[in-house]
Design an enzyme around this catalytic site. Sequence first.
Site, PDB file in Angstrom:
ATOM      1  N   GLU A   1       7.383 -21.496   8.149  1.00  0.00           N
ATOM      2  CA  GLU A   1       7.900 -20.869   9.001  1.00  0.00           C
ATOM      3  C   GLU A   1       8.883 -21.348   9.994  1.00  0.00           C
ATOM      4  O   GLU A   1       9.566 -20.612  10.775  1.00  0.00           O
ATOM      5  CB  GLU A   1       6.679 -20.357  10.070  1.00  0.00           C
ATOM      6  CG  GLU A   1       6.135 -21.659  11.064  1.00  0.00           C
ATOM      7  CD  GLU A   1       5.089 -20.817  12.157  1.00  0.00           C
ATOM      8  OE1 GLU A   1       5.136 -20.909  13.194  1.00  0.00           O
ATOM      9  OE2 GLU A   1       4.107 -20.211  11.704  1.00  0.00           O
TER      10      GLU A   1
ATOM     11  N   GLU B   1       0.583  -1.098  -0.049  1.00  0.00           N
ATOM     12  CA  GLU B   1       0.160  -0.143  -0.075  1.00  0.00           C
ATOM     13  C   GLU B   1       0.814   1.232   0.119  1.00  0.00           C
ATOM     14  O   GLU B   1       0.314   2.234  -0.097  1.00  0.00           O
ATOM     15  CB  GLU B   1      -0.835  -0.036   1.183  1.00  0.00           C
ATOM     16  CG  GLU B   1      -2.236  -1.210   1.197  1.00  0.00           C
ATOM     17  CD  GLU B   1      -3.030  -0.777   0.075  1.00  0.00           C
ATOM     18  OE1 GLU B   1      -3.170   0.368  -0.479  1.00  0.00           O
ATOM     19  OE2 GLU B   1      -4.007  -1.617  -0.043  1.00  0.00           O
TER      20      GLU B   1
END
Length: 304
Positions: A116, A85
Site C-alpha cells: 500500500e 459481482e
Amino acid sequence: MDEYLSGLTTEEINEQTLMIDEGTTEQMLRLMNEQDARVPGAVAAEIPQIMKAVDILHRVLKNGGRMFYVGAGSSGRLGVLDASECPPTFGIDPMLVQGHIAGGDGALRTAVEGFEDNAEEGIALIERCGVTNKDAVVGITASGSAQFVIAALNKAKELGAATIGVVNNKHSKLESVCEVCIAPVVGPEVIMGSTRLKAGTAQKLVLNMLTTCTMVKLGKTYNNLMVDMKASNIKLYDRSVRIIKIATGVDDSQAIAYLEKASMNCKLAIMMIKTGMDAAEAGQALEQCDGSLKKAISTFIKVV
C-alpha cells in the site's frame, strides 16, 4: 510517530470497548453489534456525495467508459468483491467494472500490507489498465493515506479520468486528489485500528450503492428485478423463470418457453411477452432504448 496517522479517527482508542477482553462471549458480541449499528447513519450522512459519484459513474459508463476500483488491504478486497459481482448480477462485460488491489490477485488471500506504500505501482496499474479521460477511478482507503491509491488517483486525474474517493476520515490526504470524496466516519474501531470492522462495513455499503444505483440508472433492472443477469447455473435459471413470471404474469411453462426462445436472455423474454414481438424485433427495440426494458415496453408495446 506519523502525526497524520496518529490523528486519524480510525486510529483512535474506542472507550466503549476498552474492556472487551474481560467480557463474556455475549458481552463481546453485544459490544460489536452496538458499534456496528452506528455504521448506516455514517453512510446516510454521505448520501449527497454518493449521489454525485453515482451520477459521474452513470455518465462515464453510458458514454463507453469503464469503472476501476483501486484499493489496498481490506479496502482493496472489498473493491474486487463488488466489481466481481457486477457481471453475474447485471450481465455486464467483466472489463466494464474492474477491481484492483495493491499487490495483485495474490493479495486477495495473503496480506501483503507493504504494497500500500508503493506509489510507483499505483501509477503503473493505471498505465497497465489503459485508463483514459473516458473512465472513472474509485480509490478506497480507510485511512486516506495509502500511497498506492493516492498515486493511482493522481495519475488517473492527470489522464483526465473522473476520480472518486472512499475513505473513513475527514480531511484526508485522499480528499485533495478526488473530484468527489465519500467519507463515512464511523468512529474508533472495536479493536483499535482494525478497519476491516466498522470502516470496512461502511465501505461495503457505499460500494453497494455506487454500482447498484449506477446499474439501475443504466437500465439493468426492471422495477427491482435483475433482468440482465445471466442464467448460468441452476439457481440463476430458476430465478430467471421466476422473474419472467413476476414481470409478465405468465405461468411456469410459458416462462420457460419464452426464456428458451430468447436464448436464455431474461430481459428479451419479458420484452417478447409484453409486446408480442419475436426475438429479433424485441432485441432491436431494446437496443434503440439503450437496453432499458421499461422504456422499450412503453415505446413499442403493441395494442392488441
